[in-house]
Design a protein around this motif. Structure first.
Motif, PDB file in Angstrom:
ATOM      1  N   VAL A  15       0.834  -1.201   0.000  1.00  0.00           N
ATOM      2  CA  VAL A  15       0.000   0.000   0.000  1.00  0.00           C
ATOM      3  C   VAL A  15       0.872   1.255   0.000  1.00  0.00           C
ATOM      4  O   VAL A  15       0.580   2.215  -0.718  1.00  0.00           O
ATOM      5  CB  VAL A  15      -1.006  -0.015   1.166  1.00  0.00           C
ATOM      6  N   GLU A  20      -3.467   3.640  -3.650  1.00  0.00           N
ATOM      7  CA  GLU A  20      -4.799   3.151  -3.966  1.00  0.00           C
ATOM      8  C   GLU A  20      -4.813   2.485  -5.336  1.00  0.00           C
ATOM      9  O   GLU A  20      -4.206   2.982  -6.285  1.00  0.00           O
ATOM     10  CB  GLU A  20      -5.781   4.326  -3.959  1.00  0.00           C
ATOM     11  N   MET A  21      -5.516   1.360  -5.422  1.00  0.00           N
ATOM     12  CA  MET A  21      -5.714   0.712  -6.721  1.00  0.00           C
ATOM     13  C   MET A  21      -6.704   1.530  -7.526  1.00  0.00           C
ATOM     14  O   MET A  21      -7.757   1.918  -7.021  1.00  0.00           O
ATOM     15  CB  MET A  21      -6.249  -0.701  -6.546  1.00  0.00           C
ATOM     16  N   GLU A  69       0.402 -10.043  -0.228  1.00  0.00           N
ATOM     17  CA  GLU A  69       0.260  -8.600  -0.371  1.00  0.00           C
ATOM     18  C   GLU A  69      -1.209  -8.196  -0.398  1.00  0.00           C
ATOM     19  O   GLU A  69      -1.541  -7.019  -0.327  1.00  0.00           O
ATOM     20  CB  GLU A  69       0.946  -8.134  -1.653  1.00  0.00           C
ATOM     21  N   VAL A  70      -2.080  -9.194  -0.510  1.00  0.00           N
ATOM     22  CA  VAL A  70      -3.522  -9.000  -0.471  1.00  0.00           C
ATOM     23  C   VAL A  70      -4.137 -10.217   0.202  1.00  0.00           C
ATOM     24  O   VAL A  70      -3.670 -11.350   0.003  1.00  0.00           O
ATOM     25  CB  VAL A  70      -4.118  -8.772  -1.888  1.00  0.00           C
ATOM     26  N   TYR A 105      -3.321  -5.101   1.050  1.00  0.00           N
ATOM     27  CA  TYR A 105      -4.677  -4.911   0.558  1.00  0.00           C
ATOM     28  C   TYR A 105      -5.591  -5.976   1.145  1.00  0.00           C
ATOM     29  O   TYR A 105      -5.161  -7.083   1.455  1.00  0.00           O
ATOM     30  CB  TYR A 105      -4.711  -4.972  -0.973  1.00  0.00           C
ATOM     31  N   LEU A 107      -9.535  -7.556   0.376  1.00  0.00           N
ATOM     32  CA  LEU A 107     -10.682  -7.615  -0.506  1.00  0.00           C
ATOM     33  C   LEU A 107     -11.884  -8.092   0.312  1.00  0.00           C
ATOM     34  O   LEU A 107     -11.855  -9.195   0.858  1.00  0.00           O
ATOM     35  CB  LEU A 107     -10.370  -8.578  -1.648  1.00  0.00           C
ATOM     36  N   TYR A 136      -9.312   4.128   3.610  1.00  0.00           N
ATOM     37  CA  TYR A 136      -8.032   3.431   3.536  1.00  0.00           C
ATOM     38  C   TYR A 136      -7.814   2.870   2.138  1.00  0.00           C
ATOM     39  O   TYR A 136      -8.678   2.161   1.609  1.00  0.00           O
ATOM     40  CB  TYR A 136      -7.971   2.290   4.562  1.00  0.00           C
ATOM     41  N   ASP A 137      -6.649   3.144   1.563  1.00  0.00           N
ATOM     42  CA  ASP A 137      -6.315   2.634   0.228  1.00  0.00           C
ATOM     43  C   ASP A 137      -6.286   1.115   0.181  1.00  0.00           C
ATOM     44  O   ASP A 137      -6.388   0.526  -0.892  1.00  0.00           O
ATOM     45  CB  ASP A 137      -4.954   3.177  -0.223  1.00  0.00           C
ATOM     46  N   ASN A 138      -6.174   0.475   1.317  1.00  0.00           N
ATOM     47  CA  ASN A 138      -6.052  -0.981   1.416  1.00  0.00           C
ATOM     48  C   ASN A 138      -7.304  -1.728   0.979  1.00  0.00           C
ATOM     49  O   ASN A 138      -7.227  -2.881   0.557  1.00  0.00           O
ATOM     50  CB  ASN A 138      -5.796  -1.407   2.872  1.00  0.00           C
ATOM     51  N   ILE A 140     -10.647  -3.078  -0.834  1.00  0.00           N
ATOM     52  CA  ILE A 140     -11.242  -3.349  -2.147  1.00  0.00           C
ATOM     53  C   ILE A 140     -12.598  -4.011  -1.872  1.00  0.00           C
ATOM     54  O   ILE A 140     -12.706  -4.861  -0.985  1.00  0.00           O
ATOM     55  CB  ILE A 140     -10.348  -4.314  -2.964  1.00  0.00           C
ATOM     56  N   ASN A 172     -12.613   3.763  -3.597  1.00  0.00           N
ATOM     57  CA  ASN A 172     -11.754   2.592  -3.773  1.00  0.00           C
ATOM     58  C   ASN A 172     -12.289   1.653  -4.846  1.00  0.00           C
ATOM     59  O   ASN A 172     -13.458   1.725  -5.237  1.00  0.00           O
ATOM     60  CB  ASN A 172     -11.602   1.836  -2.454  1.00  0.00           C
TER      61      ASN A 172
END
Length: 178
Positions: A15, A20-21, A69-70, A105, A107, A136-138, A140, A172
């Protein structure tokens, strides 16, 4: 295209690296890099069947031992669109909060084959999650896992009901399964 961040640490994490994605020309890019991104990770099994794993310790295990990472938090939803066990929400929040803490991240998966049959339940859940974690950019949002024998029109109508509720609190990434 592949992350070069290496081992995830408090400051060296996906992140912080990507941000942000976002979607640009049909490709997911990082807001900080402006480049196509790829993260690797794992999914927690349905919340209603594997509650004991929905903890900060298991997020840490996935990050530290498996280099995730996710992580994907799968809220188990019945085919009629009703959650199997609403007491799982605090467990899902544990996973989300630890993913944020670790800089990976997360989901949020509405894990249903019939979500379109009860959009009100999804709206309530995603509205609350977006209000709490949407900054939070994390985070999804995955609105519908594996629609089965469902037309695109039904999926689209459902998504058009749920997405505005998320957008009240967050810009997001939102995934709509087909």
């Amino acid at each position: 295209m592949t992350s070069s961040i290496g081992k995830v640490t408090a400051t060296n994490n996906p992140v912080n690296y990507y941000g942000e994605m976002q979607v640009k020309d049909g490709v997911i890019i990082g807001s900080k890099t402006g480049e196509p991104m790829r993260v690797t990770g794992m999914s927690f099994f349905w919340s209603n069947w594997s509650q004991k794993y929905y903890t900060a310790d298991y997020v840490d295990l996935m990050v530290d031992d498996f280099n995730c990472e996710v992580v994907r938090c799968s809220y188990g939803i019945q085919d009629d669109g009703v959650p199997y066990d609403k007491s799982c929400v605090p467990l899902i929040e544990n996973v989300v909060e630890q993913a944020i803490e670790r800089g990976v991240y997360v989901l949020l998966d509405w894990h249903s084959h019939g979500a379109h049959k009860n959009p009100e339940e999804a709206i309530t859940f995603f509205s609350a999650m977006a209000e709490k974690y949407g900054e939070y950019d994390n985070v999804i949002f995955e609105l519908y896992n594996e629609p089965m024998n469902t037309s695109w029109e039904e999926i689209k109508t459902y998504a058009e009901l749920v997405i505005p509720e998320i957008r009240k609190y967050s810009d997001n990434l939102i995934i709509v399964g087909t």
